[in-house]
Design a protein around this motif. Sequence first.
Motif, mmCIF file in Angstrom:
data_model
loop_
_atom_site.group_PDB
_atom_site.id
_atom_site.type_symbol
_atom_site.label_atom_id
_atom_site.label_comp_id
_atom_site.label_asym_id
_atom_site.label_seq_id
_atom_site.Cartn_x
_atom_site.Cartn_y
_atom_site.Cartn_z
ATOM 1 N N THR A 25 -10.951 7.806 -0.789
ATOM 2 C CA THR A 25 -10.096 7.826 0.403
ATOM 3 C C THR A 25 -9.806 6.400 0.863
ATOM 4 N N CYS A 26 -10.814 5.578 0.909
ATOM 5 C CA CYS A 26 -10.638 4.176 1.323
ATOM 6 C C CYS A 26 -9.703 3.441 0.366
ATOM 7 N N HIS A 27 -9.820 3.721 -0.917
ATOM 8 C CA HIS A 27 -8.950 3.088 -1.913
ATOM 9 C C HIS A 27 -7.492 3.478 -1.657
ATOM 10 N N GLY A 28 -7.251 4.749 -1.375
ATOM 11 C CA GLY A 28 -5.901 5.213 -1.080
ATOM 12 C C GLY A 28 -5.359 4.630 0.217
ATOM 13 N N ALA A 29 -6.201 4.575 1.244
ATOM 14 C CA ALA A 29 -5.781 4.003 2.523
ATOM 15 C C ALA A 29 -5.460 2.523 2.383
ATOM 16 N N ALA A 30 -6.253 1.820 1.590
ATOM 17 C CA ALA A 30 -5.994 0.394 1.359
ATOM 18 C C ALA A 30 -4.669 0.197 0.644
ATOM 19 N N SER A 31 -4.385 1.046 -0.321
ATOM 20 C CA SER A 31 -3.139 0.911 -1.076
ATOM 21 C C SER A 31 -1.918 1.272 -0.235
ATOM 22 N N LEU A 32 -2.031 2.306 0.586
ATOM 23 C CA LEU A 32 -0.872 2.760 1.366
ATOM 24 C C LEU A 32 -0.646 1.957 2.640
ATOM 25 N N PHE A 33 -1.740 1.628 3.334
ATOM 26 C CA PHE A 33 -1.621 1.048 4.667
ATOM 27 C C PHE A 33 -2.111 -0.391 4.770
ATOM 28 N N GLY A 34 -2.681 -0.918 3.692
ATOM 29 C CA GLY A 34 -3.160 -2.297 3.716
ATOM 30 C C GLY A 34 -4.405 -2.499 4.554
ATOM 31 N N VAL A 35 -5.116 -1.433 4.870
ATOM 32 C CA VAL A 35 -6.350 -1.543 5.647
ATOM 33 C C VAL A 35 -7.529 -1.758 4.699
ATOM 34 N N LEU A 36 -8.655 -2.133 5.242
ATOM 35 C CA LEU A 36 -9.893 -2.275 4.470
ATOM 36 C C LEU A 36 -9.756 -3.279 3.333
ATOM 37 N N GLY A 37 -8.996 -4.316 3.542
ATOM 38 C CA GLY A 37 -8.832 -5.341 2.526
ATOM 39 C C GLY A 37 -7.806 -4.990 1.474
ATOM 40 N N GLY A 38 -6.916 -4.064 1.797
ATOM 41 C CA GLY A 38 -5.902 -3.642 0.834
ATOM 42 C C GLY A 38 -4.973 -4.771 0.449
ATOM 43 N N MET A 39 -4.483 -4.702 -0.771
ATOM 44 C CA MET A 39 -3.613 -5.742 -1.291
ATOM 45 C C MET A 39 -2.183 -5.532 -0.812
ATOM 46 N N ASN A 40 -1.437 -6.605 -0.706
ATOM 47 C CA ASN A 40 -0.022 -6.592 -0.360
ATOM 48 C C ASN A 40 0.270 -5.965 0.995
ATOM 49 N N GLY A 41 -0.711 -5.886 1.860
ATOM 50 C CA GLY A 41 -0.479 -5.345 3.182
ATOM 51 C C GLY A 41 -0.009 -3.903 3.162
ATOM 52 N N GLY A 42 -0.350 -3.167 2.131
ATOM 53 C CA GLY A 42 0.055 -1.776 2.050
ATOM 54 C C GLY A 42 1.543 -1.626 1.822
ATOM 55 N N SER A 43 2.104 -2.531 1.053
ATOM 56 C CA SER A 43 3.558 -2.554 0.911
ATOM 57 C C SER A 43 4.059 -1.810 -0.324
ATOM 58 N N ILE A 44 3.367 -0.761 -0.732
ATOM 59 C CA ILE A 44 3.877 0.040 -1.839
ATOM 60 C C ILE A 44 5.072 0.814 -1.298
ATOM 61 N N PRO A 45 6.253 0.571 -1.842
ATOM 62 C CA PRO A 45 7.427 1.301 -1.347
ATOM 63 C C PRO A 45 7.262 2.814 -1.574
ATOM 64 N N THR A 46 7.639 3.577 -0.584
ATOM 65 C CA THR A 46 7.515 5.029 -0.652
ATOM 66 C C THR A 46 8.259 5.575 -1.865
ATOM 67 N N GLY A 47 7.556 6.432 -2.609
ATOM 68 C CA GLY A 47 8.151 7.083 -3.765
ATOM 69 C C GLY A 47 8.111 6.282 -5.053
ATOM 70 N N THR A 48 7.540 5.085 -5.024
ATOM 71 C CA THR A 48 7.464 4.258 -6.224
ATOM 72 C C THR A 48 6.519 4.895 -7.242
#
Length: 150
Positions: A25-48
């Motif tokens: 869950t934390c890995h997904g939250a980091a990827s989507l929202f950039g929380v918990l030290g996520g990379m790129n500030g959670g900037s995965i464009p929707t639907g990519t």
Amino acid sequence: MHARLNQAQPYALGLFRIVIGLFFTCHGAASLFGVLGGMNGGSIPTGTWPGWYAAVIQLVGGILVTAGLGTRVAALICSGSMAYAYFKVHQPEALFPLQNGGEPSAVFCWAFLLLVFTGPGALALDRLFGRDGTEHDKDRTSEQAPPVTV
């Protein structure tokens, strides 16, 4: 000692499920929202494809596994997504996970696959609805296959 360990097994499995699900869950939250030290500030464009979809599976699947709700199905989807990540993203770089940076994908894949076969263990919402490891299910399986004695 074996008897005590056997009694604690559902709780150890439940704790394993909760920890693995929470990490996912934390890995997904980091990827989507950039929380918990996520990379790129959670900037995965929707639907990519496949990053955004993988992150959604991580977030939703991780929550379901952590809660123990639909554990086997959620774990199967999570395991499959990590197998895809390993073979499509990491494995082309090198053969072994240590060489290609795919250790987290490989470990998550096998951990979720284990939960597919073992069920959620103790402390799962599945048990409230009479699914995945209830006494009724255990009685039914024991009638189908005789116990193995060593």
